[in-house]
Structures are given as structure tokens and as C-alpha cells.
Design a protein around this motif. Structure first.
Motif, PDB file in Angstrom:
ATOM      1  N   SER A  95       0.841  -1.201   0.000  1.00 30.88           N
ATOM      2  CA  SER A  95       0.000   0.000   0.000  1.00 30.88           C
ATOM      3  C   SER A  95       0.869   1.241   0.000  1.00 30.88           C
ATOM      4  O   SER A  95       0.621   2.198  -0.741  1.00 30.88           O
ATOM      5  CB  SER A  95      -0.893   0.027   1.244  1.00 30.88           C
ATOM      6  N   ARG A 120       2.473   1.719  -3.420  1.00 29.04           N
ATOM      7  CA  ARG A 120       1.504   2.228  -4.396  1.00 29.04           C
ATOM      8  C   ARG A 120       1.209   3.702  -4.146  1.00 29.04           C
ATOM      9  O   ARG A 120       1.029   4.486  -5.064  1.00 29.04           O
ATOM     10  CB  ARG A 120       0.184   1.443  -4.301  1.00 29.04           C
ATOM     11  N   ASN A 121       1.194   4.044  -2.879  1.00 30.36           N
ATOM     12  CA  ASN A 121       0.879   5.419  -2.518  1.00 30.36           C
ATOM     13  C   ASN A 121       1.999   6.397  -2.895  1.00 30.36           C
ATOM     14  O   ASN A 121       1.734   7.475  -3.427  1.00 30.36           O
ATOM     15  CB  ASN A 121       0.608   5.477  -1.011  1.00 30.36           C
ATOM     16  N   PHE A 131      -1.226   5.591 -10.826  1.00 30.78           N
ATOM     17  CA  PHE A 131      -1.991   4.811 -11.810  1.00 30.78           C
ATOM     18  C   PHE A 131      -2.895   5.704 -12.646  1.00 30.78           C
ATOM     19  O   PHE A 131      -3.534   6.614 -12.131  1.00 30.78           O
ATOM     20  CB  PHE A 131      -2.896   3.796 -11.097  1.00 30.78           C
ATOM     21  N   ASN A 147     -11.566   5.738 -13.394  1.00 35.67           N
ATOM     22  CA  ASN A 147     -11.699   5.338 -11.986  1.00 35.67           C
ATOM     23  C   ASN A 147     -11.637   6.500 -11.002  1.00 35.67           C
ATOM     24  O   ASN A 147     -10.987   6.408  -9.967  1.00 35.67           O
ATOM     25  CB  ASN A 147     -10.625   4.311 -11.604  1.00 35.67           C
ATOM     26  N   ILE A 149     -13.394   8.698  -8.102  1.00 39.01           N
ATOM     27  CA  ILE A 149     -14.372   8.311  -7.086  1.00 39.01           C
ATOM     28  C   ILE A 149     -15.641   9.128  -7.320  1.00 39.01           C
ATOM     29  O   ILE A 149     -15.596  10.355  -7.322  1.00 39.01           O
ATOM     30  CB  ILE A 149     -13.843   8.590  -5.660  1.00 39.01           C
ATOM     31  N   LEU A 168      -6.918  12.621  -2.709  1.00 35.30           N
ATOM     32  CA  LEU A 168      -6.989  11.285  -2.122  1.00 35.30           C
ATOM     33  C   LEU A 168      -5.641  10.628  -1.802  1.00 35.30           C
ATOM     34  O   LEU A 168      -5.415  10.218  -0.653  1.00 35.30           O
ATOM     35  CB  LEU A 168      -7.813  10.382  -3.037  1.00 35.30           C
ATOM     36  N   PRO A 169      -4.717  10.521  -2.782  1.00 38.18           N
ATOM     37  CA  PRO A 169      -3.437   9.875  -2.454  1.00 38.18           C
ATOM     38  C   PRO A 169      -2.691  10.624  -1.350  1.00 38.18           C
ATOM     39  O   PRO A 169      -2.023  10.006  -0.526  1.00 38.18           O
ATOM     40  CB  PRO A 169      -2.655   9.958  -3.771  1.00 38.18           C
ATOM     41  N   MET A 181      -4.187  12.251   1.059  1.00 34.30           N
ATOM     42  CA  MET A 181      -4.877  11.930   2.302  1.00 34.30           C
ATOM     43  C   MET A 181      -4.327  10.629   2.877  1.00 34.30           C
ATOM     44  O   MET A 181      -4.044  10.535   4.068  1.00 34.30           O
ATOM     45  CB  MET A 181      -6.372  11.804   2.037  1.00 34.30           C
ATOM     46  N   TYR A 182      -4.156   9.637   1.975  1.00 31.16           N
ATOM     47  CA  TYR A 182      -3.626   8.361   2.456  1.00 31.16           C
ATOM     48  C   TYR A 182      -2.162   8.497   2.864  1.00 31.16           C
ATOM     49  O   TYR A 182      -1.655   7.683   3.622  1.00 31.16           O
ATOM     50  CB  TYR A 182      -3.809   7.273   1.393  1.00 31.16           C
ATOM     51  N   ARG A 214      -1.241  10.907   4.611  1.00 32.77           N
ATOM     52  CA  ARG A 214      -1.395  11.665   5.852  1.00 32.77           C
ATOM     53  C   ARG A 214      -0.888  13.103   5.749  1.00 32.77           C
ATOM     54  O   ARG A 214      -0.386  13.683   6.705  1.00 32.77           O
ATOM     55  CB  ARG A 214      -0.675  10.972   7.023  1.00 32.77           C
ATOM     56  N   SER A 272      -4.555  18.746   5.637  1.00 36.98           N
ATOM     57  CA  SER A 272      -5.655  19.141   4.764  1.00 36.98           C
ATOM     58  C   SER A 272      -5.332  20.378   3.925  1.00 36.98           C
ATOM     59  O   SER A 272      -5.581  20.422   2.727  1.00 36.98           O
ATOM     60  CB  SER A 272      -6.897  19.374   5.614  1.00 36.98           C
ATOM     61  N   ARG A 289      -2.567  19.808   1.244  1.00 39.30           N
ATOM     62  CA  ARG A 289      -2.944  18.917   0.150  1.00 39.30           C
ATOM     63  C   ARG A 289      -3.971  19.572  -0.762  1.00 39.30           C
ATOM     64  O   ARG A 289      -3.979  19.336  -1.966  1.00 39.30           O
ATOM     65  CB  ARG A 289      -3.381  17.565   0.687  1.00 39.30           C
ATOM     66  N   ARG A 343      -4.238  13.266 -10.302  1.00 36.72           N
ATOM     67  CA  ARG A 343      -4.285  12.436  -9.103  1.00 36.72           C
ATOM     68  C   ARG A 343      -3.084  11.493  -9.041  1.00 36.72           C
ATOM     69  O   ARG A 343      -2.494  11.299  -7.979  1.00 36.72           O
ATOM     70  CB  ARG A 343      -5.589  11.623  -9.095  1.00 36.72           C
TER      71      ARG A 343
END
Ligand SMILES: Nc1ncnc2c1ncn2[C@@H]1O[C@H](COP(=O)(O)OP(=O)(O)OP(=O)(O)O)[C@@H](O)[C@H]1O
Ligand SMILES: [Mg+2]
Lengths: 420, 244
Positions: free
Chosen positions: B84, B87-88, B93, B99, B101, B112-113, B115-116, B118, B121, B124, B160
Motif C-alpha cells: 500500500s 503504491r501510494n 496509476f 476510476n 471516485i 486522495l493519495p 490523504m492516504y 497523511r 488538509s 494537500r 491524481r
């Protein structure tokens, strides 16, 4: 991250408004029932305490039963062959005098009430009831609105004085003040009665609970018992009567003592009949029973709907996760860990439950208020019960959301991405 | 292994178990090395195993056999959590079907990436806005995917993919669902990223034309790399620069 997840969940809920609402229905009903139960329970507790101190609850009933019977409700041992009741078997003024004398420390007096029924006065109808001071206490919460109450002297001499309910006084004389001192001419069949109006009373509204327990007493005009009854107390005999116990008396002990006293004093030598004394405690008990059955039923509804609701939440989460399989795959491709996914869906489940809880609390508050006002009791919800509901529904969300959320978390990213 | 090597695949096999005894072997011993800053395209017939290979490169799937090192990390022995993380941080991708959301704005999608990862806010949001501006989607930041055209969606998806400054972009038929001029625009964006940011790009495509623009063209057939050559128009720079 938590904030993001909450916003995300709200977004999903908003996108599926109808579905979210229907899903939460079980939880809404469950929580609403819990809150309503708490309100009713509180109201009942308060009401019972109030009732226990009201004069009605201190009423003592005296019946006459056959010697073979256990009590007035014992129909099994009722014997048709027993001789009919004679006047000499019945209660009379001697009984009253003895009771007043022997139980002066525990009895306030004998309750006398004699309903004269509906009479005509001019073109109006009026209900008239003969009472004694103890009897008046049984007629609800009565306040003098104008004039005065019937005096002790008027009661015992059976004077033709009358106390009108305020509505009747206004109808007959225009105002309560106007009624005072007037002579009310009444007619029943071919008999005529003249009463002097000495007072006007106002009666507080009776609650449904009061009705259930004691029956409605209505708002008749009151005259002294000795005036209303064809025969004054001294010349009558009674198959049953009531007395009023003093405050803070142990009613159950009083019941036993009275029964024993009357039966040894008056009915020892009676070949067929004896006295049966009853206190209200049992009536209160049966109301408490009805209330607790109601509570149990509501509790059962609450429990069933909460479980059904929880399964509903679980179901909708499984559906939602299946629908969003590609989304889950994408999130994983973007670097979401299993934990991230699990948290996201757990929070969504918790939010659904909390939404249901909020709607449920509001519904429950309204429902509880409505039901208690219908029953004439004043119930209120404690803040703690609301907090407990919220915490409980959060736990519920975690419990029923855990399986679907774990299912989502464990998805293989490739399979999720390839899902059609 | 060269220190410049980003991807190092050795003797990769991939089998799917479609219920015993039917074992389906899709990749039969792939060897592939990609250096930092390369622009590689993979072509081949449908069903030849391009996507299967790409998923392994992207650490979405594990090979059945063989070894794979990505930026020095052994992917075969890595745990789910490490994959994970890779990939992050290391991979961006871009999918044929975008794809994005659903029900989330372009900005939220790009965030999103991060956010994952960390990221906070505010920072990002700022970076997501910059990336969207770079792909020419600045005025559509607040729009949700269903309000965007295919080309616009793919540009958001590229923004993204770039969010955490990955070393590799993996694009599986990114222009497959787009008309040729929109496809051209997306391809130009890849060229720009490659040229200006030096990002390593692996592109799967059915368009020979687009493949010829890349540095290295791999042809896959029945799970084997059967040829490897330089794109005929790569050096000539015949693709037009990104125009927006
Ligand atoms: N999870 C799976 N289970 C079983 N077979 C699979 C699975 N994934 C892929 N395959 C098979 O592997 C083969 C290669 O699939 P893959 O998606 O890699 O082809 P592709 O080269 O990307 O084709 P296309 O150009 O059409 O996208 C196909 O025959 C497919 O049926
Ligand atoms: Mg493919």
C-alpha cells in the motif's frame, strides 16, 4: 483523516437519502421506543408518588360477603342457597359510630355520597349529588371559586344548600358571583326541590390515569348528604360503604384490623354474612402492572427493531460495498491500506446509526410527551438517556458495520478493480 | 543492478487458478528492466497479458514465480501494508476507465493519495489545486466526475496520479476510451511530464501510432515479450508539444 471520513460518509448518505432513511427506520423506531419508555417510566414514577398521597388512594372499601367467601371477588364460593340479605345484616350508623370511635387515630371519616341524578331547573338539566365532607374529598381537586363551601352544621342538619360547578353557575346566572344567594328550583318527576346557592366551585381537569384508577366523577352540584338521601344516615342501612384513612396510615394493616374488628364486633353471631374490607393498594398495583406490561411491550419492540435495524444497516453496508467495489479497488491502488478502508466503512455505518439515533431521539421525545400528556402524567426525558442512546447507537454501528467493513478491507485490489 | 534501475523484473510467471486442475498461466517468464526517466510502451494483442503484467509492476498483484525489485524494494516478500505504501508513494496509476471516485469533486479526487499519505488538509488542497491547474482543469475543480467529459476525467486522473510525486506513472490504455484528438491531448500531457519532470512512464496502448512516440516499445504475445525496439518517431520529436 477522521474529519475526511466523516465528510465522505455524509456525502454518501446525502447521495442515497431515501435509502439511508429507510435503512435507519429500525434504529429510529428502536431508539424512539427507548426514549418514549424512559419518559413514560419517569412520568409513571412521579404519578404513582403523587397518587399515593392523594385522598383517593386512602379510600377503604367495606363490603358484605357470604361467610363461605374469601373476599368480594370470590365467585367460586358464592352460594345461591344462602338466605337473602336482611336489613339487620347490613351496615348502619352504629357501625359508623363504632368505627369513628375505635379507629379515630387512623380513619378520617366515613365517605357518604348519594347521587340524586339529573334534575330539571327551568329548561336546563343539572346533576345533583349528596355528599358529606369526606365524600367531597373523593370528587377530585375542588376549589371554591365564589362564596363558600357547605358548613359542618349544614352537612349534619341536612340544610337545602347547594354548591354549583362554575360552568353551570355561569350558564344559569351569567357569572359565578351572580349565583350566590339565589334560590335554585329543581324538579325531578313530580317532586320539587329548592336549594340556596352558597358557593361555586372550580374543578381541576382529571387526567386519564385518574380516570383509569378512580373513574370520572364529573361535575355535579353538591348538596349535604343528609338532605339528598330520603333517609338521613341515622335511619339507613348499607350493603357497602367507604371510609377515608388518615395520611401515612399503613393501609394493609388497617385493612386487616378493620376486618377483624367489624367481624368480631358485629358479625360473629351472623349465620350468613360477614364484612370484607379492601384498600386501594391493589388498584394501584394493577395499574403499575399495566404500566410495566406496556413498558415490556415497548422494550420488546425496541429490542426487536434495534436488532432488525442493525441487520438492516449491515445489509445496506454489504450492498453499498458491493456497489462500490471498483471504488475500493481504486482507493487501494492509490495507496489506501486495509485499515483505511475498514475505518472509512465503519465510520459510514456509525454515521447511519447516529442519523437513525438522532431521528429516533426526536421522535421518541415527541412520542413520549404525547403519550404522557394523553395519560395525564408529566414525563420528561433525562439528558443521560439521550447520551446513552447516542453512545449505544455508535456501538451499534461499530458492531453491525464491522463485518461489511472488514469484507471491504480484505478485498484484493486487482479483483476489486476488475469487478464489473 | 544499475542504481538507475527503477523496475527490475526477473523471470516473472503469473498463473490464475480457475479451479483445479485448470491452471491458467498467463505470463511465462518475463524479464524486464526499466531505468529512471524512461518512457516505455507495451503493445500486444488483446489477452496477451499486458494488464496482468502492469498490475504486477504496480504492486497491485504478486507474481506466482520470479523476483521483482522496485526502487530497491523486494515486492514479492513485502507485506500488504508495505505494498500500500509503495503504491501510494512510488506509483501513479492512470486507468482506461478513469476510476475517479464518484460524488467526489475533482479536487477531492486529487487529494486522495495525499490523504492516504497523511498530508495535512490545507497543504494537500493547495497541491491538488496546483496539479489541476497544470493539467488545465483549474476551472473545473469543484465538479464531480459525472459533470466532466472523458478527456477531462482522464486529466483529473493524471493529476491524481501525480499527487505524491511518484517515480513511475503506470497508464493502462489511458486513451482507449477517448476520441483521437482527446487522446492526443492526453498523450501530449504524458510527453510533457516525461520531458519536464523526468517521470518514468509505462504506457499500455493498442495504438501503434502512440507507441512509436515512446522511447522503447515492448511487444507482448501470449505472455512473452517477443520484441523490444526504439519508437520510430521518438527521437524525431514528431509529436506536437502540449497545447491547451
Ligand atoms: N483474475 C483472473 N482470473 C483468471 N484469468 C485471468 C484473470 N486476470 C486475467 N486473466 C486472463 O489473463 C489473460 C490476460 O489478461 P490481460 O487483462 O492481462 O490481457 P490484456 O493484454 O490486458 O488484454 P486487453 O488488451 O484486452 O486489455 C486473459 O486471457 C484473461 O482471461
Ligand atoms: Mg488490459
Amino acid at each position: 483523516m477522521l474529519k475526511d471520513n466523516i465528510l465522505l460518509a455524509l456525502n454518501e448518505l446525502k447521495a442515497n437519502k431515501m435509502r439511508s432513511l429507510l435503512t435507519t427506520l429500525g434504529i429510529v423506531i428502536g431508539i424512539a421506543a427507548v426514549i418514549a419508555i424512559m419518559i413514560l417510566g419517569n412520568g409513571m414514577k412521579r404519578y404513582t408518588v403523587d397518587t399515593m398521597s392523594s385522598p383517593e388512594s386512602r379510600r377503604v372499601y367495606f363490603f358484605l360477603i357470604q361467610k363461605g367467601q374469601e373476599d368480594i371477588n370470590d365467585e367460586q364460593n358464592y352460594d345461591d342457597s344462602v338466605r337473602e340479605m336482611r336489613n339487620s345484616d347490613q351496615y348502619n350508623v352504629k357501625t359508623f359510630e363504632k368505627l369513628r370511635e375505635k379507629f379515630s387515630d387512623r380513619l378520617e371519616g366515613i365517605i357518604m355520597s348519594y347521587d340524586l341524578g339529573t334534575m330539571k331547573t327551568g329548561s336546563n338539566d343539572i346533576n345533583i349529588c349528596g355528599i358529606n365532607p369526606c365524600g367531597l374529598k373523593m370528587k377530585g381537586t375542588i376549589n371554591i371559586a365564589a362564596g363558600r363551601s357547605i358548613t359542618a352544621e349544614e352537612y349534619s342538619s341536612g340544610k337545602s344548600v347547594i354548591m354549583l360547578p362554575d360552568k353551570k353557575a355561569e350558564m344559569l346566572y351569567g357569572s359565578t358571583e351572580n349565583a350566590l344567594g339565589k334560590t335554585l328550583e329543581c324538579r325531578k318527576n313530580n317532586s320539587f326541590f329548592n336549594y340556596t346557592v352558597v358557593g361555586v366551585y372550580h374543578k381541576e381537569k382529571e387526567s386519564m390515569m385518574q380516570d383509569m384508577l378512580f373513574g370520572s366523577t364529573g361535575e355535579p352540584a353538591f348538596v349535604p348528604y343528609n338532605n339528598a338521601s330520603q333517609k338521613p344516615v341515622g335511619e339507613s342501612c348499607f350493603t357497602d360503604f367507604c371510609a377515608l384513612a388518615k395520611k401515612d396510615t399503613d393501609l394493609n394493616k388497617l385493612e386487616k384490623d378493620l376486618e377483624k374488628y367489624i367481624n368480631t364486633e358485629f358479625y360473629k353471631d351472623n349465620d350468613a354474612y360477614k364484612a370484607d374490607v379492601l384498600v386501594l393498594q391493589e388498584a394501584l398495583d394493577s395499574v403499575a402492572m399495566i404500566i410495566s406490561i406496556m413498558k415490556l411491550v415497548l422494550m420488546a419492540i425496541a429490542a426487536i427493531s434495534l436488532v432488525v435495524g442493525g441487520i438492516g444497516v449491515m445489509n445496506i453496508m454489504v450492498v453499498s460495498i458491493t456497489e462500490r467495489t471498483r471504488e475500493i479497488g481504486t482507493r487501494k491502488a492509490l495507496g489506501a491500506t486495509n485499515g483505511n478502508i475498514r475505518t472509512q466503512f465503519l465510520i459510514e455505518a456509525v454515521m447511519i446509526c447516529m442519523l437513525g439515533c438522532t431521528v429516533g431521539v426526536v421522535t421518541g421525545l415527541l412520542l413520549g410527551k404525547l403519550m404522557s400528556s394523553l395519560m395525564g402524567i408529566s414525563g420528561s426525558a433525562e439528558a443521560s438517556s439521550i447520551v446513552i442512546s447516542v453512545v449505544f447507537s455508535m456501538l451499534f454501528g461499530v458492531f453491525f458495520g464491522y463485518y461489511p467493513a472488514s469484507k471491504a478491507a480484505k478485498m484484493n485490489p486487482i479483483d476489486a478493480l476488475r469487478y464489473e | 543492478m544499475n542504481s538507475n534501475t527503477v523496475i527490475d523484473l526477473k523471470n516473472i510467471y503469473k498463473r490464475f487458478y480457475v479451479g483445479t486442475p485448470n491452471e491458467l498461466e498467463i505470463l511465462h517468464g518475463i524479464d524486464l528492466t526499466v531505468s529512471r526517466g524512461e518512457f516505455v510502451s507495451i503493445v500486444g494483442a488483446s489477452g496477451s497479458g499486458k494488464s496482468t503484467l502492469m498490475n504486477i509492476i504496480g504492486a497491485l498483484d504478486r507474481p506466482s514465480l520470479g523476483s521483482y525489485t522496485l526502487n530497491g524494494t523486494d515486492i514479492c516478500s513485502a507485506k500488504d501494508g508495505e505494498l500500500s505504501h509503495i503504491r501510494n508513494r512510488e506509483i501513479g496509476f492512470v486507468f482506461q476507465t478513469y476510476n475517479l471516485i464518484p460524488r467526489n469533486s475533482a479536487l477531492k479526487n486529487v487529494e486522495l493519495p495525499m490523504m492516504y499519505a497523511r498530508m495535512r488538509s490545507r497543504s494537500r488542497k493547495k497541491r491538488a489545486a496546483e496539479l489541476l491547474e497544470m493539467v488545465g482543469m483549474k476551472d473545473r475543480m469543484k465538479h464531480t466526475p459525472d459533470e466532466l467529459s472523458g478527456g477531462q476525467k482522464q486529466r483529473v486522473a493524471i493529476a491524481r496520479a501525480l499527487a505524491n510525486e511518484p517515480s513511475i506513472i503506470l497508464a493502462d490504455e489511458p486513451t482507449g476510451a477517448l476520441d483521437s484528438s482527446t487522446g492526443r491531448m492526453i498523450m501530449d500531457l504524458f510527453h510533457k511530464l516525461h520531458r519536464e519532470k523526468g517521470i518514468t512512464i509505462i504506457l499500455i496502448t493498442h495504438s501503434n501510432e502512440l507507441a512509436e512516440e515512446t522511447e522503447r516499445v515492448l511487444t507482448l504475445m501470449d505472455g512473452r515479450i517477443i520484441s523490444e525496439r526504439r519508437g520510430s518517431r521518438y527521437a524525431e520529436g514528431q509529436y506536437s508539444p502540449c497545447t491547451q
